[in-house]
Design a protein around this motif. Sequence first.
Motif, short mmCIF file in Angstrom:
data_model
loop_
_atom_site.label_atom_id
_atom_site.label_comp_id
_atom_site.label_asym_id
_atom_site.label_seq_id
_atom_site.Cartn_x
_atom_site.Cartn_y
_atom_site.Cartn_z
N MET A 1 0.84 -1.18 0.00
CA MET A 1 0.00 0.00 0.00
C MET A 1 0.88 1.24 0.00
SD MET A 1 -3.41 0.70 1.62
CE MET A 1 -4.18 2.25 1.52
N PHE A 2 0.43 2.26 -0.69
CA PHE A 2 1.21 3.49 -0.81
C PHE A 2 0.72 4.51 0.21
CE2 PHE A 2 2.74 1.57 -4.52
CZ PHE A 2 3.86 2.27 -4.91
N SER A 3 1.59 4.83 1.16
CA SER A 3 1.28 5.85 2.15
C SER A 3 1.38 7.22 1.49
CB SER A 3 2.27 5.76 3.31
OG SER A 3 3.58 6.10 2.85
N GLU A 4 0.89 8.22 2.18
CA GLU A 4 0.98 9.60 1.67
C GLU A 4 2.44 10.00 1.44
OE1 GLU A 4 -1.02 12.20 0.61
OE2 GLU A 4 -2.48 10.58 0.49
N LYS A 5 3.29 9.59 2.37
CA LYS A 5 4.71 9.93 2.27
C LYS A 5 5.35 9.25 1.05
CE LYS A 5 8.81 10.22 5.14
NZ LYS A 5 9.38 9.95 6.46
N ARG A 6 5.02 7.99 0.84
CA ARG A 6 5.55 7.26 -0.31
C ARG A 6 5.03 7.85 -1.61
NH1 ARG A 6 5.04 0.71 -1.05
NH2 ARG A 6 6.33 0.52 -2.90
N TYR A 7 3.75 8.21 -1.63
CA TYR A 7 3.15 8.84 -2.80
C TYR A 7 3.82 10.18 -3.08
CZ TYR A 7 -0.29 11.01 -5.88
OH TYR A 7 -0.89 11.66 -6.92
N PHE A 28 0.40 11.74 -15.16
CA PHE A 28 0.00 10.35 -14.98
C PHE A 28 -0.13 10.02 -13.50
CE2 PHE A 28 0.84 5.87 -14.28
CZ PHE A 28 -0.10 5.29 -15.11
N VAL A 29 0.86 10.40 -12.72
CA VAL A 29 0.81 10.07 -11.29
C VAL A 29 -0.32 10.82 -10.59
CG1 VAL A 29 2.43 11.72 -10.25
CG2 VAL A 29 2.30 9.42 -9.35
N GLU A 38 -1.97 -2.84 -7.29
CA GLU A 38 -0.73 -2.75 -6.50
C GLU A 38 0.50 -3.14 -7.31
OE1 GLU A 38 -0.22 -1.36 -3.44
OE2 GLU A 38 -2.30 -0.75 -3.71
N GLN A 39 0.39 -4.16 -8.14
CA GLN A 39 1.52 -4.59 -8.96
C GLN A 39 1.91 -3.50 -9.95
OE1 GLN A 39 3.49 -7.36 -8.75
NE2 GLN A 39 4.72 -6.35 -10.32
N GLN A 40 0.93 -2.87 -10.56
CA GLN A 40 1.21 -1.79 -11.50
C GLN A 40 1.83 -0.59 -10.78
OE1 GLN A 40 -2.84 -1.59 -13.00
NE2 GLN A 40 -2.10 -2.07 -15.06
N LYS A 41 1.38 -0.32 -9.58
CA LYS A 41 1.99 0.78 -8.80
C LYS A 41 3.45 0.50 -8.52
CE LYS A 41 -2.26 2.41 -6.63
NZ LYS A 41 -3.01 2.58 -5.39
N GLU A 42 3.76 -0.74 -8.15
CA GLU A 42 5.15 -1.13 -7.90
C GLU A 42 5.98 -1.01 -9.18
OE1 GLU A 42 6.58 -2.13 -5.02
OE2 GLU A 42 4.74 -2.05 -3.82
N THR A 43 5.38 -1.40 -10.30
CA THR A 43 6.09 -1.30 -11.59
C THR A 43 6.35 0.15 -11.94
OG1 THR A 43 5.11 -3.37 -12.36
CG2 THR A 43 5.97 -1.89 -14.04
N PHE A 44 5.36 1.02 -11.73
CA PHE A 44 5.55 2.44 -12.00
C PHE A 44 6.66 3.01 -11.13
CE2 PHE A 44 4.60 6.95 -11.36
CZ PHE A 44 4.63 7.38 -12.69
N GLU A 45 6.67 2.63 -9.86
CA GLU A 45 7.71 3.09 -8.96
C GLU A 45 9.09 2.63 -9.45
OE1 GLU A 45 8.03 3.55 -4.19
OE2 GLU A 45 7.55 1.53 -4.90
N ARG A 46 9.17 1.40 -9.93
CA ARG A 46 10.42 0.88 -10.46
C ARG A 46 10.82 1.60 -11.75
NH1 ARG A 46 11.88 -3.91 -13.34
NH2 ARG A 46 9.71 -4.55 -13.47
#
Length: 83
Positions: A1-7, A28-29, A38-46
């Motif tokens: 899960m993406f916290s506010e800080k991580r976002y 986009f973000v 969640e998997q797509q969010k992790e991929t975007f972060e990567r």
Amino acid sequence: MFSEKRYARLKWACRRGMLELDVLLLPFVEEAFNNLDEQQKETFERLLTCDDPDLYAWFMGHQKCEDPQLAAMVSHIVNRVKV
């Protein structure tokens, strides 16, 4: 899960200093990131850990990304802009 800080860190990482990338990544973000699973969010972060010249080449279609997950995310972002 993406916290506010991580976002917030993710949003900051979208500011690349290359206009062509900034106009793709930041909207986009802000507009589509929360609709990803969640998997797509992790991929975007990567994706944001990749070098700017690689990102530019992938988004502009000059090169094909060899990583299938990253390539799918690049395609997702590009297709969103075309709509």
